[in-house]
Motif scaffolding. Structure first.
Motif, PDB file in Angstrom:
ATOM      1  N   PHE A 169      -2.833  11.894 -12.426  1.00  0.00           N
ATOM      2  CA  PHE A 169      -2.122  10.665 -12.161  1.00  0.00           C
ATOM      3  C   PHE A 169      -2.554  10.124 -10.827  1.00  0.00           C
ATOM      4  N   ASN A 170      -2.753   8.772 -10.695  1.00  0.00           N
ATOM      5  CA  ASN A 170      -3.297   8.211  -9.734  1.00  0.00           C
ATOM      6  C   ASN A 170      -1.954   7.765  -8.899  1.00  0.00           C
ATOM      7  N   TYR A 171      -1.475   8.690  -7.936  1.00  0.00           N
ATOM      8  CA  TYR A 171      -0.292   8.396  -7.182  1.00  0.00           C
ATOM      9  C   TYR A 171      -0.417   7.410  -6.065  1.00  0.00           C
ATOM     10  N   LYS A 172      -1.860   7.205  -5.630  1.00  0.00           N
ATOM     11  CA  LYS A 172      -2.190   6.159  -4.666  1.00  0.00           C
ATOM     12  C   LYS A 172      -2.137   4.694  -5.371  1.00  0.00           C
ATOM     13  N   LYS A 173      -2.584   4.597  -6.544  1.00  0.00           N
ATOM     14  CA  LYS A 173      -2.635   3.281  -7.168  1.00  0.00           C
ATOM     15  C   LYS A 173      -0.913   3.054  -7.450  1.00  0.00           C
ATOM     16  N   TYR A 174      -0.343   4.111  -8.143  1.00  0.00           N
ATOM     17  CA  TYR A 174       1.361   3.932  -8.169  1.00  0.00           C
ATOM     18  C   TYR A 174       1.855   3.413  -7.004  1.00  0.00           C
ATOM     19  N   LEU A 175       1.654   3.847  -5.821  1.00  0.00           N
ATOM     20  CA  LEU A 175       2.382   3.230  -4.637  1.00  0.00           C
ATOM     21  C   LEU A 175       1.766   2.078  -4.198  1.00  0.00           C
ATOM     22  N   ALA A 176       0.598   1.896  -4.353  1.00  0.00           N
ATOM     23  CA  ALA A 176      -0.149   0.497  -4.067  1.00  0.00           C
ATOM     24  C   ALA A 176       0.639  -0.778  -4.796  1.00  0.00           C
ATOM     25  N   ARG A 177       1.016  -0.292  -5.918  1.00  0.00           N
ATOM     26  CA  ARG A 177       1.682  -1.489  -6.887  1.00  0.00           C
ATOM     27  C   ARG A 177       3.072  -1.692  -6.149  1.00  0.00           C
ATOM     28  N   GLN A 178       3.542  -0.712  -5.290  1.00  0.00           N
ATOM     29  CA  GLN A 178       4.755  -1.010  -4.407  1.00  0.00           C
ATOM     30  C   GLN A 178       4.561  -1.391  -3.186  1.00  0.00           C
ATOM     31  N   TYR A 179       3.311  -1.871  -2.798  1.00  0.00           N
ATOM     32  CA  TYR A 179       2.949  -2.080  -1.357  1.00  0.00           C
ATOM     33  C   TYR A 179       3.002  -0.983  -0.486  1.00  0.00           C
ATOM     34  N   ILE A 180       2.724   0.186  -0.957  1.00  0.00           N
ATOM     35  CA  ILE A 180       2.959   1.118   0.087  1.00  0.00           C
ATOM     36  C   ILE A 180       1.405   1.760   0.160  1.00  0.00           C
ATOM     37  N   TYR A 181       0.716   1.891   1.281  1.00  0.00           N
ATOM     38  CA  TYR A 181      -0.595   2.253   1.463  1.00  0.00           C
ATOM     39  C   TYR A 181      -0.962   3.477   2.217  1.00  0.00           C
ATOM     40  N   HIS A 182       0.269   3.871   3.082  1.00  0.00           N
ATOM     41  CA  HIS A 182      -0.033   4.989   4.100  1.00  0.00           C
ATOM     42  C   HIS A 182       1.218   5.775   4.170  1.00  0.00           C
ATOM     43  N   GLU A 183       1.062   6.998   4.475  1.00  0.00           N
ATOM     44  CA  GLU A 183       2.256   7.935   4.552  1.00  0.00           C
ATOM     45  C   GLU A 183       2.216   8.657   5.932  1.00  0.00           C
ATOM     46  N   ILE A 184       3.341   8.990   6.293  1.00  0.00           N
ATOM     47  CA  ILE A 184       3.559  10.254   7.495  1.00  0.00           C
ATOM     48  C   ILE A 184       4.083  11.353   7.190  1.00  0.00           C
ATOM     49  N   THR A 185       3.940  12.277   7.641  1.00  0.00           N
ATOM     50  CA  THR A 185       4.886  13.469   7.696  1.00  0.00           C
ATOM     51  C   THR A 185       5.494  13.836   8.925  1.00  0.00           C
ATOM     52  N   SER A 186       6.868  13.875   8.955  1.00  0.00           N
ATOM     53  CA  SER A 186       7.623  14.133  10.014  1.00  0.00           C
ATOM     54  C   SER A 186       8.559  15.363   9.966  1.00  0.00           C
ATOM     55  N   HIS A 187       9.018  15.771  11.320  1.00  0.00           N
ATOM     56  CA  HIS A 187      10.236  16.552  11.216  1.00  0.00           C
ATOM     57  C   HIS A 187      11.036  15.956  12.142  1.00  0.00           C
ATOM     58  N   SER A 188      12.423  16.721  12.213  1.00  0.00           N
ATOM     59  CA  SER A 188      13.569  16.180  12.789  1.00  0.00           C
ATOM     60  C   SER A 188      13.142  16.104  14.334  1.00  0.00           C
ATOM     61  N   LYS A 189      12.490  16.951  14.783  1.00  0.00           N
ATOM     62  CA  LYS A 189      12.187  16.960  16.164  1.00  0.00           C
ATOM     63  C   LYS A 189      11.317  15.885  16.606  1.00  0.00           C
TER      64      LYS A 189
END
Length: 673
Positions: A169-189
């Protein structure tokens, strides 16, 4: 009835064509505006000249539909924010993959996994400069992030990764169709909350959902009961147990867990009956229409405005207008109008699976259901009701069958029993649920209704579990691709048209589609590669597949488990035969040989000249000595190795100017002709 002659249907089809063109070709805005200006001028002139003519002007029709196509293309282009100067992808720091200070506002929460809670966020600024766009945030903190709150952090915006395995499954293409191209990983701190949520309609909807949820907690519903209530009435499916969700899927009624036409239809019916009896004044139709539309869209906002909710709310709003104001409407016109409006607002909804399934089901019910009901007209009222439920269910299933096979490679024949037994029960459960929620908010909910509601939910889950246990009626692992999808819809549509009116062209269309399916099946077998070796990526595991024409043999480090990635590869490539075996030390192919070295670090030396070496389970070997001795073309490392070992091997390969392929970064390694 000539369905295609309705103008709104033709315009909607042209709009969809324009969306496909705009998504694929990326035409510039100036060119589109010039094109629309020319088309509008031509339409005005042609219309003025054709006023005196009694026959419809062919040129005028072509210009109108060409304009609809151009509008579809323009809509896609206008929604593509990457073309705007303030979009975050235009910032040099982002392009160079450097750490940036980003502030963002939580837009919506997604279904969490075992490691992260996921959110879609709107970017407000990059390095304290105004920016726009959407990001995927994977939050590892214990405390969740609240919608509409504004947060700030310093991090690198990572490009959404491509699928690591072929046919995955191409999650990259799926998100691109929602105009999402990048991600970040965060913690509460790492996150700094800089602003609380404003009091807007989205925040208000969240507060309403939280208020309803808090009121229901006072009546001690179990986790399972609470998750079903949140799915049916608040549009929140995140908390549903995966095993229960699978039972609903196997029973063929997973759609009832998403707020859609069933819910909206029940609301319109109840409000029409209630307001019809309560209101007695001159402008009653107008008041009823306004009240129903406001209630529908308020419920839609509270429930989260998913594709199915928007589709249902739009369609039933149009139906309410036509019914209460006594305007002539047609069901297909109504559906086409709702599609047209939704795609103007969100053009890439056309790629949404839920959107496609919803409309195919609705169109099939409108067109096929009357034909099926005409086959038999029972005189008994109860028999008539169940016959109608059966024909509606069968019509909807025919409409979505090719799509279900294409996306999920399975179909449940249990939908007949499920719809006959569960859907009538569900209607009563929805009415009871709305009553329970209203009385809970008013703090006057009697205990007997709570007990009845709990028992009804448990009974629903029990019936679903019992029906889903009939595994023999679930057809799984069906190879089905885009060519099959199009061909089968041609067959279904042609059969329906042939039933409505016998015509030689419809017979020809059916025969051509069947011949194409057979031809493609023969061609697909003929062009399969004679042999292919695939080293798949899987965390903490080794998976190797050997393809030989129409069969695949897989070897894994987990001997007792069939890997989903290899089964998916088998289905997407129309491979018929599947077999498991043990991992070997050597894999041969006409393009080369792969030597596998595991944690023992033992490998044969005599007369061995492998082209590639696969390292698995972090073997403690002297890689430089191995390279000197065996002189391979490249080194492969799969997901079973420690990251520290990967860095060490990568440095050695870079030093020796040797190809290093790490499946976690580079994807599956394929040795092909």
């Amino acid at each position: 009835m000539k369905v295609i002659n309705f103008n709104i249907i033709k315009l909607t089809c042209c709009l969809i064509i324009g969306i496909f063109i705009g998504y694929r070709l990326h035409i510039t805005l100036p060119l589109l505006f010039y094109t629309l200006a020319i088309l509008y001028t031509a339409i005005t002139v042609t219309y003025a000249l054709s006023k005196t003519s009694l026959k419809p002007n062919l040129c005028y029709g072509i210009l109108v539909y060409s304009t609809a196509i151009a509008i579809g293309t323009l809509t896609v282009t206008l929604h593509d924010h990457t073309k705007h100067k303030t979009h975050y992808t235009t910032f040099k720091a982002v392009q160079q993959n450097k750490p940036v200070t980003v502030s963002f506002k939580i837009r919506e929460s997604l279904k969490p996994n075992n490691y992260y809670t996921k959110y879609v966020v709107n970017i407000l600024s990059i390095n304290h400069k105004k920016a726009r766009g959407k990001l995927l945030v994977k939050h590892a903190g214990i405390t969740g992030l609240k919608p509409d709150n504004v947060y700030m952090c310093k991090t690198v915006l990572n490009v959404i990764a491509k699928p690591k395995n072929p046919s995955a499954f191409n999650y990259k293409k799926y998100l691109a169709r929602q105009y999402i191209y990048h991600e970040i990983t965060s913690h509460s701190k790492q996150l700094l909350k800089i602003k609380h949520a404003h009091y807007n309609i989205c925040n208000m909807a969240l507060k309403v959902r939280e208020h309803i949820s808090s009121k229901l907690k006072n009546y001690h519903f179990s986790n399972t009961q609470s998750s079903i209530i949140h799915a049916l009435f608040l549009g929140e499916k995140q908390s549903i147990n995966p095993s229960i969700y699978k039972q609903y899927s196997n029973a063929g009624i997973v759609h009832i867990l998403s707020i859609s036409g069933l819910h909206m239809g029940a609301i319109v019916l109840l409000l029409n009956v209630a307001l019809g009896k309560l209101l007695h004044f001159k402008n009653k139709p107008y008041f009823k229409t306004i009240f129903i539309i406001l209630f529908l869209w308020s419920f839609a906002f509270i429930a989260g405005l998913s594709a199915s909710i928007m589709r249902a709310a739009t369609m039933f709003s149009i139906i309410a207008i036509g019914t209460n104001l006594q305007r002539p409407t047609h069901s297909i016109n109504t559906v086409a109008t709702s599609i047209f409006i939704l795609l103007l607002i969100k053009p890439l909804l056309i790629y949404d699976i839920g959107f496609q399934l919803s409309y195919c089901a609705v169109l099939a019910i409108i067109i096929i259901n009357p034909l099926l009901q005409a086959l038999w007209q029972p005189k008994n009222g109860i028999v008539t009701y169940y016959w109608q439920v059966f024909t509606v269910s069968l019509s909807a299933q025919l409409g979505v069958l090719p799509l279900c096979l294409y996306y999920f490679n399975k179909i449940s024949l249990l939908f007949v029993i499920s719809n006959l037994v569960i859907v009538p029960f569900l209607l009563g459960l929805l009415a009871l649920g709305f009553l329970v929620i209203i009385l809970a908010l008013l703090q006057c909910l009697p205990e007997i209704l709570v007990l009845l509601f709990k028992y009804s939910i448990d009974l629903l889950n029990g019936m679903v579990a019992h029906i889903a246990s009939w595994d023999a009626f679930i057809i799984d692992n069906v190879p089905f691709n885009l060519f099959n999808l199009i061909s089968w819809y041609v067959v279904i549509i042609s059969c329906v048209l042939l039933y409505i009116k016998f015509h030689l062209n419809n017979v020809k269309a059916i025969l051509i589609a069947v011949v194409l399916l057979q031809t493609y099946a023969v061609y697909n077998k003929a062009v399969k590669p004679s042999k292919k070796i695939v080293v798949f990526h899987k965390n903490k595991s080794t998976v190797i597949g050997c393809v030989n024409k129409n069969s695949i043999t897989t070897a894994t480090s987990n001997k007792n488990k069939i890997e989903p990635i290899t089964k998916h590869y088998q289905l997407k490539n129309n491979i018929t035969y599947y077999k498991k075996t043990h991992l070997q030390h050597i894999y041969s192919h006409k393009q080369g040989t792969i030597l596998v070295i595991d944690c023992l670090g033992i490998y044969p030396l005599r007369h061995l000249k492998p082209d590639y070496i696969l390292l698995r389970q972090s073997p403690k070997v002297n890689l430089e000595r191995i390279i000197n001795t065996l002189q391979p073309k490249g080194i492969i490392a799969d997901g079973s190795n420690y990251k520290s070992m990967i860095k060490y091997w990568k440095r050695i390969c870079k030093k020796r100017k040797l190809r290093f392929h790490f499946t976690s970064k580079n994807g599956a390694f394929i040795l092909d002709h």
